[in-house]
Design a protein around this motif. Structure first.
Motif, PDB file in Angstrom:
ATOM      1  N   PRO A   1      42.395  83.822  98.731  1.00 12.83           N
ATOM      2  CA  PRO A   1      42.958  82.918  97.711  1.00 12.83           C
ATOM      3  C   PRO A   1      41.887  82.084  97.015  1.00 12.83           C
ATOM      4  CG  PRO A   1      44.272  82.838  99.718  1.00 12.83           C
ATOM      5  CD  PRO A   1      43.028  83.605 100.054  1.00 12.83           C
ATOM      6  N   GLY A   2      40.902  81.633  97.764  1.00 12.51           N
ATOM      7  CA  GLY A   2      39.830  80.847  97.154  1.00 12.51           C
ATOM      8  C   GLY A   2      39.002  81.665  96.186  1.00 12.51           C
ATOM      9  N   ARG A   3      38.674  82.904  96.571  1.00  3.86           N
ATOM     10  CA  ARG A   3      37.901  83.773  95.674  1.00  3.86           C
ATOM     11  C   ARG A   3      38.698  84.099  94.422  1.00  3.86           C
ATOM     12  NH1 ARG A   3      36.215  86.229 100.758  1.00  3.86           N
ATOM     13  NH2 ARG A   3      37.903  87.759 100.561  1.00  3.86           N
ATOM     14  N   HIS A   4      40.013  84.280  94.590  1.00  4.74           N
ATOM     15  CA  HIS A   4      40.868  84.564  93.438  1.00  4.74           C
ATOM     16  C   HIS A   4      40.914  83.362  92.492  1.00  4.74           C
ATOM     17  CE1 HIS A   4      44.022  86.696  91.274  1.00  4.74           C
ATOM     18  NE2 HIS A   4      44.764  85.612  91.308  1.00  4.74           N
ATOM     19  N   ALA A   5      40.978  82.154  93.056  1.00  5.05           N
ATOM     20  CA  ALA A   5      40.992  80.945  92.235  1.00  5.05           C
ATOM     21  C   ALA A   5      39.683  80.810  91.464  1.00  5.05           C
ATOM     22  CB  ALA A   5      41.214  79.719  93.118  1.00  5.05           C
ATOM     23  N   GLN A   6      38.566  81.112  92.105  1.00  5.26           N
ATOM     24  CA  GLN A   6      37.274  81.010  91.430  1.00  5.26           C
ATOM     25  C   GLN A   6      37.167  82.022  90.299  1.00  5.26           C
ATOM     26  OE1 GLN A   6      34.305  81.339  94.533  1.00  5.26           O
ATOM     27  NE2 GLN A   6      34.457  79.163  95.045  1.00  5.26           N
ATOM     28  N   GLU A   7      37.610  83.247  90.525  1.00  9.87           N
ATOM     29  CA  GLU A   7      37.561  84.236  89.449  1.00  9.87           C
ATOM     30  C   GLU A   7      38.484  83.838  88.303  1.00  9.87           C
ATOM     31  OE1 GLU A   7      38.109  89.036  88.606  1.00  9.87           O
ATOM     32  OE2 GLU A   7      38.926  88.141  90.438  1.00  9.87           O
TER      33      GLU A   7
END
Length: 245
Positions: free
Chosen positions: A134-140
């Motif tokens: 979820p964090g990586r998705h938010a950053q992208e």
């Protein structure tokens, strides 16, 4: 398995767009100037549109335009663009840890669309890569919202410049594009009241001292604006100190 919303529906996508909104006018002014410069330098409309859409690198475009017009060898044009854009190698190395989990085609898309300000705003917002999905998705999503608005501002203004270039009198030449370039810098930097005031003071002083020889009115305007802003900065009240417990 948890559900990840589409990139453009994630709240961070809108946050990325909001972060870019303040610099979008400056980006658009640079794009407009580049569009005008390409056509005024002798490129056809088709060539200018193709360069805008497929190169998407303002500094490299401006560096390559005079070489193309002069009929320079292909390797010289390529080497110039490569050297001008070497900074993106550094950006890519830094972003590798943020994006390496993505499929190759998505890494390529993110790399192509990430510009200087997109990189700066993204890394300021996320100093470290996320360690969960979820964090990586938010950053992208934030990065995508950021470069989406940048891409729209740049290409929209550049295409407008290409369309309007033939309406600009030929005797104005690239000097007019240079004025647009400076407008782009002004729009990017005039983001505080003091900076806006400095621009107004410098502009007024340059006009008032226009009669000075050797374009010394520009030097005088800079000096007057700097002195005035230093004086105003010194008159600002000091921020209140926190009381000791």
């Amino acid at each position: 398995m948890f559900f990840l919303p589409a990139i453009h529906r994630h709240p961070e996508f809108r946050n990325g767009m909001r972060a870019t909104a303040s610099v979008a006018p400056g980006i658009a002014a640079w794009g407009l100037m580049t569009g005008v410069a390409m056509v005024k330098s002798g490129m056809s409309v088709v060539e200018a549109v193709a360069m805008t859409l497929f190169v998407y690198a303002g500094s490299a475009q401006l560096a390559a335009i005079p070489l193309i017009v002069a009929g320079a060898p292909f390797w010289v044009i390529w080497a110039t663009g490569f050297c001008v854009n070497l900074r993106f190698v550094v950006f890519s190395l830094h972003l590798r840890e943020y994006l390496m989990h993505l499929p190759r085609w998505r890494r390529l898309v993110n790399g192509f669309l990430t510009a200087d300000l997109s990189y700066a705003l993204f890394t300021n917002r996320f100093p470290e890569p996320a360690d969960d999905a979820p964090g990586r998705h938010a950053q992208e999503s934030y990065l995508a919202g950021n470069y989406f608005l940048t891409w729209m501002a740049w290409n929209g203004a550049s295409l407008l410049g290409i369309a309007l270039a033939n309406l600009i009198p030929s005797e104005w030449g690239l000097g007019f594009a240079g004025v647009l370039c400076l407008v782009g810098v002004l729009c990017s930097l005039a983001n505080t009241r003091l900076r806006i005031l400095a621009a107004l003071i410098a502009g007024g002083a340059a006009v008032a001292a226009y009669a000075l020889p050797l374009k010394m009115n520009i030097v005088a305007a800079i000096a007057i604006a700097v002195i005035a802003c230093f004086w105003l900065e010194g008159r600002r009240p000091a921020p209140p100190r926190e009381k000791m417990a």
